[in-house]
Each structure stands twice: as C-alpha cells, then as structure tokens.
Write a protein that holds these residues in place. Structure first.
Motif, mmCIF file in Angstrom:
data_model
loop_
_atom_site.group_PDB
_atom_site.id
_atom_site.type_symbol
_atom_site.label_atom_id
_atom_site.label_comp_id
_atom_site.label_asym_id
_atom_site.label_seq_id
_atom_site.Cartn_x
_atom_site.Cartn_y
_atom_site.Cartn_z
ATOM 1 N N UNK A 190 -9.843 27.107 12.256
ATOM 2 C CA UNK A 190 -9.978 26.050 11.261
ATOM 3 C C UNK A 190 -11.143 25.170 11.698
ATOM 4 N N UNK A 191 -12.221 25.218 10.918
ATOM 5 C CA UNK A 191 -13.424 24.470 11.280
ATOM 6 C C UNK A 191 -13.706 23.408 10.225
ATOM 7 N N UNK A 192 -14.072 22.219 10.693
ATOM 8 C CA UNK A 192 -14.504 21.189 9.753
ATOM 9 C C UNK A 192 -16.002 20.979 9.868
ATOM 10 N N UNK A 193 -16.694 20.919 8.698
ATOM 11 C CA UNK A 193 -18.072 20.427 8.684
ATOM 12 C C UNK A 193 -17.977 18.947 8.387
ATOM 13 N N UNK A 194 -18.369 18.147 9.355
ATOM 14 C CA UNK A 194 -18.191 16.707 9.227
ATOM 15 C C UNK A 194 -19.556 16.034 9.248
ATOM 16 N N UNK B 179 -12.093 23.258 15.520
ATOM 17 C CA UNK B 179 -13.437 22.878 15.942
ATOM 18 C C UNK B 179 -14.094 22.069 14.838
ATOM 19 N N UNK B 180 -14.983 21.192 15.273
ATOM 20 C CA UNK B 180 -15.720 20.376 14.314
ATOM 21 C C UNK B 180 -17.201 20.642 14.506
ATOM 22 N N UNK B 181 -17.897 20.830 13.365
ATOM 23 C CA UNK B 181 -19.352 20.870 13.419
ATOM 24 C C UNK B 181 -19.832 19.556 12.822
ATOM 25 N N UNK B 182 -20.339 18.686 13.685
ATOM 26 C CA UNK B 182 -20.841 17.408 13.179
ATOM 27 C C UNK B 182 -22.250 17.640 12.670
ATOM 28 N N UNK B 183 -22.471 17.284 11.383
ATOM 29 C CA UNK B 183 -23.782 17.531 10.798
ATOM 30 C C UNK B 183 -24.507 16.248 10.468
ATOM 31 N N UNK C 293 -17.810 21.692 18.566
ATOM 32 C CA UNK C 293 -16.838 21.812 19.649
ATOM 33 C C UNK C 293 -15.482 21.339 19.194
ATOM 34 N N UNK C 294 -14.541 21.269 20.123
ATOM 35 C CA UNK C 294 -13.202 20.819 19.769
ATOM 36 C C UNK C 294 -13.250 19.319 19.470
ATOM 37 N N UNK C 295 -12.323 18.829 18.648
ATOM 38 C CA UNK C 295 -12.349 17.412 18.293
ATOM 39 C C UNK C 295 -12.381 16.509 19.515
ATOM 40 N N UNK C 296 -11.570 16.841 20.527
ATOM 41 C CA UNK C 296 -11.475 15.963 21.684
ATOM 42 C C UNK C 296 -12.756 15.973 22.502
ATOM 43 N N UNK C 297 -13.352 17.154 22.651
ATOM 44 C CA UNK C 297 -14.573 17.218 23.455
ATOM 45 C C UNK C 297 -15.692 16.451 22.763
#
Lengths: 296, 271, 351
Positions: free
Chosen positions: C31-35, C203-207, C216-220
C-alpha cells in the motif's frame, strides 16, 4: 493537480488517429454547410449585383443599379422606420421580460417548468398564427373590443387595427418568450446572497435591486435587447397585416421584390443592406460595451 | 410583514397580467374555432364542432397537415444528425473547425426570415430545382441547425470527463465508452433537440412559401395564403391544432429532459 | 520481478514539467501513498500508471512486462476517481457490474459477483438503488466495489476521501486499509493529507516539484526527512541555518552542536540546515545549561491541555518546542529558557 485534463482528449490514445477521426466526423457537416449555407449566401450577394431582366429574370453581372436605388429617400425612410420599430420593441420587451425572467428563476421547480413549457409553446408558434390570432383578438367582433365597450372605455365597437400600436404589441408578443428564455440562465445564476448582503447594509429591497442586481445583469439585458433588434428589424408579416403602408418595413420591401414585383436583384440588395446594417450595429454595440467596461 | 405581503401581491399581479397577455390571443383563437357561424366572433355565439369536422374531412387541409408533419420530421432528423458530430467534435477534440461550423449554424439562425427565404429561393432557383418538398426540408434543417448544436453541446458538457476515463480503466475502449456512457447520457438531449427542431420547422412559413409555396402546401402556408386573401373558419382549427401540437411537444420535452437545465440553468433547483 | 516498476518517467504539459524523471518500484501487495501539495505531479503520475496519460519519457512495467504503451482499457487497473465518476444513469448494481458486462459475463454471474462485492464494502442488498439516493460514504464504497470488480492487478485511488467530512474520512481510511490487507492487492493512493498517508501506507512517496523527494516507510520519513521540503511537509520541523564543521558537528550562531552523523558527505564546511522536531527539544529552566544546548527567550506560550507549545526566539530564529504538561517548567513570556537538542534527533539537511 486535481483537474488537469481540460480537453477530454489526452495524448494517451494514439494522437495520430485524431485528425483522421475528426475529418471523418466533420466531413458531412462541412459539406452540408458549404452547399446549403455558403453557396446560397454567395448567390444572394451575387444576385444583388446582377442585371435585372423582364419577367422576374436576371443575369449575372457586376452592376450597382440596385444599390443606387437604395440611396433614395424612400428606401432610407423605410430602413429608418424598421430600425426605430425594432429598437422600440427591444426597449419594451426587455423591460417586460427582465422582471418576468427574474421571478420565474425564483419559483419552485414545478412552477418553473410550467412557465417554461408555456413560453416554449408560444415561442414556437408560427408568426402566421400569432398574427392571425391578433387579427381576431383586435377585430371588432373579438373579445377585447367587446370587453372595452362593456367597460365603457370604448363608445362604439370598431377594429383596433391596422395601426402602429397593433404592430408594436404583436411584435412584443412575438419576441417576449425568446427574451424571457434568453434572460433565464443569467437570472438563475444570480446569487441571492448578494442583494441580501446589500440589505444587511441598509439598502431597501428596491434599492438593492437597482444598485446591486441591475448592474450585474446589464450585460445580458443589453444582449437581449440586441437580439430583439435582430429578430424584429427584418419583420415582415406583422407590419404587413396589422399595420398601414406607413408602417412598412424593409422586410416587406424584400418580400414584395421577391414575390410580387419580381425584382429579385433589388430584393437581394435590400437584404444585403439590411444584414450589413445589422452587423454594423452589432459591431458598434460591441465596441461601445468594450470601451465602457473596465478591463474585461 | 405588510410590505412583504404587498410585494407578493404586486409580483403575483404582474405575473398574472403577463400570463394573460401570453394566453389571450391563443384563447381567442381556440374560442373562435368553436363558432357555429362563418364570422369570427369571440366569445363564440353558438358552440359547434362544425369547423373541426370540416377541417378533418377536407382533403386539402389533411394533405397540408401530412406535408407539414413529413417536412418537420425529416428536417429535425437531418438537423440533429448534422449537429451531433459538430457538437461531439467540439466537446471531445476541442476542434476549431467544429467550433467554426457551430458558429456558422447559429449565425444563420439569427438572419431575418425574409433574408434567408430570399437566399434559398435564389439558391433553389439557380439549382433548377423549384417547388420540391426536399427544398423545404433541407432549407429548414440548415436554418435551424444552430438549435440542436447548442442543445447537444449542453448535453455533452454535462457528461463529466472522469466518467469516460473511469470506463476506460474498467476495460472499455473508445467505442464501448461511447456506447455505454456517452450515448445513454445523450439520449434525452437528442430527443429534446429533435422535438425542438420539429416544432420550429412545423411553424415556419416564409422559407417554405418562397422555396416551394406554389406546389407544396404546408399548414402554415395555407394559413398564410388565406390570411392574405380572406378569413376561412377552418383556419382557426388549423391554428388550434398547432397550438396543441406545440404544447404537447414541449410537455413531452419537459417529461424526458431536465427543462430548466436545457434552458441554461446550472444551479440545482429545489423540487 | 513482481510488482510495479516505474523508471525515469517524465511528463510535460506545455512548458510545465508535471513529472520529472521519477523512478519507483512498488512490490506486489504493498500500500503506497503518493503524498504532496497540489501541483506536485502526484495525480499525473497516477494517471500515467492507469494509462490515462502517456509518459513523455521513461517506462512503466508490471511484473516485469513493459506496459508503457498499453492503453487504459487494456491495463484495467481499477481506479477510484476524486469525483468518484459513478455513472448517474446506472443503478448501484449496474455501476459495479460495468466491467463484468464488458467482459461478457452473463446476468447470473454478474449478480453473484455484485452481491459479493457489495457485501465486501458493507452495502449488501443495495444494488437496485440509484446513485443519487446514496450518502457520500455509500457512494465512496460503491466506487471502491466497482473498481475492484474486475480484480485489477493494481488498485488506484485519487484523493478519494477529500469530499468527506473528517469523521467519515477516518472511518473510510480504516475500512480501506483493512480491505486492502484482506485482498492483498497492490494499492496506490494519492493524497495531500499527510495524516491520511501516515496512517494507511506501507510506504510513502513524498512528491514535490514533479520529483519524488523521499520514498520510505512513514516512520522513517517522519524520523529522518531527506531534505527541507520533506521536513516541512511531513509534520512540523524547526529548520535552523547552520555551518557544518565536520561530519557530526555544526555551528548555530555562537553555539557548537553535535548532530547525528551525516551519512552523505554534505558540502564539507558549508552552509546547511539543521532539522529537529518540536517534541524532541527538551526545555529546561535558564540555569540548567548542559551539552548541545542553546538558549532562547520565550515569545509565546499555547497550553493545549494535552501538550504545551512554546515559541522561543533563539538567535533571531523562531523555534517551536512541544512539551508534555508534566515536563513543563511553568515559565512565562519573556523568560529565558534553555533548549537541549538531543544529538541523534538533530539532522543536517542540505541548505
């Protein structure tokens, strides 16, 4: 980033196919409009420069005979009258249609639909039928004259046409549904909170309407008036049946040329002149309204 | 409170007067059609259905009615068929050429009736194709083209573009998306455009008269010629039939389509 | 490999680079978020994955197969649109069965599958309803069921909850996460709401600016933001201009501070930014100076009950410290306080 794709077509789907599809779609409509619109328009202009021959015939040419005939005071008087008639109709019908459209747009859905159906039904009615109906209504034996006599307003029953007023009333009747329906979208887009805001600042409802609502709808009202002018400047049957020869319009001259005297080139020149005047008026109004409105 | 009441009374009174003005000529014509005698008096002196019987048994009037209905049906089908690809190309491809065609269509609609009538009579005259019913059909469909273009454009614009994309992500190609999403959404708009063009064509008299009036007698042409020559009581019956046809057509339109939206209202409306 | 592989994808709209050289690999079942903020390219990236937009450069592969040129209707990645895009002329059941009809399934098969899906999204027996009769949350569920009907290899959601009120949104987030875990389906969700991303994603991909700023993982990502953009966008960070002295020493104004060892060789002895989370700063009374400490004047105190937010002026910089009520020393505006910055929470980012 939420609504990026404004045109539906994105380049995901084979961009090189689009022109082909588009050409396929538009080939028939283009052909249709070229044959049935551009060619007839061209013929009309050509006809206005043609050489007139006896018996309603003509031969292609480049003569200004017809246009010279337009420069007579006789034609200019008729043209002037046509525009005066159209402008008067415009002022009266817009003044009447504006509040009606405003009130309709504030009604409940069912009431709105009833009004819309009624307006559309009268709008679509042939000018022939409406003129005929007015002939009946205004005649000596029609209901209106009887009512007026019974009320003592009129001493003796006599027909209420032909005259300028009859022409006027019938023209207003003809354009009224168009104009109400034309103003309806603009009126329904009006935000009621804006006059309400004016009221909270101390304006009376009437004042709020005049100072806040009216300026906001100035544009649509002007366009509506213009539309009436366009619709009525070429009017033909109404002044013919309900008016006297003093109330004849360019429309009547054109149809006489085409149907009675058989002078098609002259009728064509009159038609070209009428349309040119209309387009000129349109351009003038556009220019004026652009100059008058700040940065838009 | 009192002021509000006064405003309501004024508003209602004004609207009633306008409604009366709009209804009056129609009511008078309907009333006159029931007259027993030949004179057009209102209110009718003696009620009778005599002229209705005369109208429906007169071969000439019946032929005219048939001609009118044929012309209007064909003209509305042609106009909508031509308008559909134009409106679709404007919506789907944002095509400049399609916009130009739409502009030509609506410009033509604004020309005065006498001018277009003269234009078409010259055109068919040069074509050497005079007095035929198809002249009227084609002339009507091109003159009224602006109406279906505008109405169908409203329809296309009401289809959210994400709907098509959603259909694509579920496996629909262009053709399937058109068939399963666009077409059902457009059906009421197409019907409304057909009805509208039908009614306007049904009532048009001047072009019809000038391109084929001597051989093709539509109902309005008959009314038009008798209007110029003299009163005929069956004319009233013809007029009544037109009033009813128009009313029925637009009631149908209100039933199948969202009339306020078609007429240009964008805000939702409470019931 | 199994999963989605995006390599060097670029997309321009006119002169504007919406997506700029993005590479990303998403393993099967994640489950990946593009944020990112609006305009950062996250929706464009998702639309390219769905096949609704064609990349200008780069490629997209699924399970090792290149799908860059495949149109959306062949990929058939189920997608939930921001507007939901439910078909207004179809009932709930017909909406859900749309892809099944395209597959040519017969009425009985469709009915069975629709029943199953509506039960899955907790709307059993609603198939006859018109879409217009549903509440916002119910529509959301129908859109999810419809996208899942075709058993898509990838499940895409474009800001699906933005129209819902706060409470309903949280419920839907939990529901979606549970559903995803149950179905083990690779899922990508586009959002601008960092709370939504933090609470749902593996995992989150911050854009930002068309690029992936950190993946990376939300916490990292929260603990170790890769740059100032991420530090600013995810949670609150104090960002202080510092001068790098060596790989674990910096100077902030007159203070020498020890920081977490820099992994990447930052421009040695250059200017950099020190990032520290407000809750990591320990406030002590003025006289309790010690290691890694700077002093500041309290400018504003906001006691939220569950925590106390203290704004301080340190060397002309506004620094925020969030302390627990039981650790709060009870100073007032204008007092001098000492801020202890634990070495491992001080991260140095490129200026």
């Amino acid at each position: 980033m939420t609504d990026l794709a404004v045109p539906l077509k994105t380049d995901a789907e084979a961009p090189d196919r689009d022109p082909v599809v588009l050409a396929g779609l538009l080939s028939l409509p283009t052909l249709f409009l070229i044959v049935l619109c551009l060619i007839p328009l061209f013929l009309l202009v050509q006809l206005s420069f043609a050489h007139r021959e006896d018996g309603g015939l003509w031969r292609a040419g480049l003569e200004l005979t017809q246009y010279r005939q337009l420069m007579t005071p006789q034609f200019l008087k008729v043209a002037l009258f046509s525009f005066t008639l159209a402008l008067t109709t415009a002022v009266i019908s817009v003044a009447l249609a504006f509040p009606v459209a405003y009130f309709i747009s504030r009604m409940k859905r069912r009431a709105q639909i009833t009004w819309l159906v009624g307006l559309l039904s009268t709008l679509s009615l042939s000018e022939v039928l409406i003129v005929f109906a007015f002939q009946v209504l205004l005649s000596g034996s029609g209901g209106l004259v009887k009512t007026l006599v019974a009320l003592g307003v009129m001493e003796q029953a006599h027909s209420l046409y032909p005259n300028f007023a009859a022409v006027m009333v019938c023209l207003v009747y003809l354009v009224l549904p168009y104009i109400i329906l034309f103003l309806y979208p603009a009126m329904s887009q009006l935000d009621d909170d804006i006059p309400a805001a004016a009221t909270t600042m101390g304006a009376s409802p009437a004042r709020a309407f005049l100072t806040v609502v009216a300026p906001m709808v100035k544009g649509p009202l002007l366009s509506a008036g213009l539309l009436v002018v366009i619709f009525t400047v070429g009017s033909y049957l109404t002044p013919l049946v309900l008016g006297r020869p003093q109330q004849w319009t360019v429309g009547i001259l054109i149809s006489n040329g085409a149907m009675t005297t058989g002078n098609l080139p002259l009728a064509a020149a009159q038609a070209v002149a009428l349309v040119s005047l209309m387009v000129g008026l349109l351009g003038l109004v556009r220019l004026l309204s652009r100059a008058g409105s700040p940065a838009s | 409170m009192n002021e509000g009441l006064l405003a309501t009374i004024l508003r209602r009174g004004f609207l009633s007067l306008v409604a009366l003005f709009i209804a009056a000529p129609l009511v008078v014509v309907i009333g006159v059609s029931f007259n027993e005698g030949r004179r057009m008096t209102f209110p009718p002196s003696d009620l009778s259905l005599k002229w209705y019987r005369a109208f429906f048994t007169d071969a000439g009037w019946m032929k005219s009615l048939e001609t009118s209905l044929t012309i209007s049906t064909l003209a509305s089908v042609i106009a909508v068929t031509v308008a559909l690809p134009i409106a679709y190309a404007v919506w789907r491809y944002n095509s400049k050429a399609a916009k130009a065609l739409a502009g030509v269509g609506s410009g033509l609609f604004l020309l005065p009736g006498v001018v277009t009538a003269l234009m078409f009579s010259a055109f068919w005259g040069v074509m050497g194709h005079v007095g035929r019913i198809e002249n009227v059909v084609l002339s009507h469909s091109v003159i009224l083209l602006g109406i279906p273009v505008a109405m169908l454009s409203v329809g296309f614009q009401s289809i959210e573009k994400a709907l098509i994309e959603a259909a694509h992500t579920m496996g629909a190609g262009d053709a399937e998306a058109f068939r399963m999403v666009v077409r059902p959404a457009m059906t009421p708009y197409i019907l409304c455009a057909l009805v509208y063009v039908f009614v306007l064509s049904l009532n048009e008299y001047l072009i019809a008269y000038m391109v084929a009036g001597f051989s093709v007698q539509t109902l309005p042409i008959r009314v038009f010629t008798s209007l110029r020559s003299g009163y005929e009581p069956t004319m009233c019956v013809g007029a009544v039939i037109f009033i009813l046809l128009g009313f029925a057509a637009f009631s149908l339109l209100a039933a199948i389509g969202d009339l306020p939206k078609l007429m240009g209202r964008h805000r939702p409306l409470e019931a | 490999m199994f999963g989605l592989e995006i390599s060097k994808v670029t997309k321009a709209f006119g002169a504007h680079l919406a997506v700029d050289d993005v590479s990303l690999s998403i393993p099967q079942g994640e489950f990946v978020c593009f944020l990112g903020p609006s305009g950062c390219g996250k929706t464009t990236l998702m639309r390219m994955i769905a096949g609704l937009e064609q990349p200008g450069e780069g490629s997209i592969a699924l399970n090792g197969r290149d799908i860059t040129r495949q149109p959306a209707n062949v990929r058939k990645f189920g997608m939930v649109f921001q507007s939901l895009a439910l078909f207004p002329h179809l009932s709930v059941g017909e909406n859900v069965a749309f892809s099944l009809r395209l597959q040519g399934q017969d009425a009985r098969q469709r009915k069975a599958r629709v029943d199953e899906l509506l039960t899955l999204v907790r709307l059993p027996g609603m198939e006859k309803r018109a879409v217009s009769q549903l509440s916002g949350g119910q529509r959301q569920r129908v859109a999810i069921a419809r996208a899942l009907a075709q058993e898509p290899p990838i499940f895409l959601l474009d800001e699906p909850f933005s129209a819902l009120d706060a409470k309903l949104r949280e419920e839907m987030q939990i529901e979606l996460r549970l559903l995803q875990k149950r179905l083990q389906i690779t899922t990508i969700l586009v959002t601008h709401d960092q709370r939504e991303a933090m609470s749902m994603a593996d995992s989150i991909a911050v854009m930002g600016d068309g690029k992936i700023q950190q993946y990376g993982s939300p916490l990292s990502i929260y603990r170790a933001p890769a740059n100032t953009f991420v530090a600013n966008f995810i949670g609150l960070s104090n960002l202080l201009p510092v001068e790098v002295l060596d790989h674990e020493t910096v100077r902030f104004g007159a203070n020498i501070l020890k920081v977490a060892p820099m992994t990447q060789p930052t421009s040695a002895r250059g200017l950099a930014t020190l990032s520290i989370r407000p809750e990591d700063i320990q406030l002590t009374a003025a006289n309790g100076a010690g290691d890694n400490t700077v002093s500041g004047r309290i400018t504003f105190i906001r006691d939220m009950g569950s925590s106390v937010e203290v704004h301080l002026d340190c060397d002309g910089r506004d620094v925020l410290s969030v302390v627990q009520p039981r650790d709060w020393m009870g100073a007032g505006t204008g007092d001098i306080a000492h801020l202890r910055l634990p070495q491992n929470q001080c991260r140095v980012l490129a200026a």
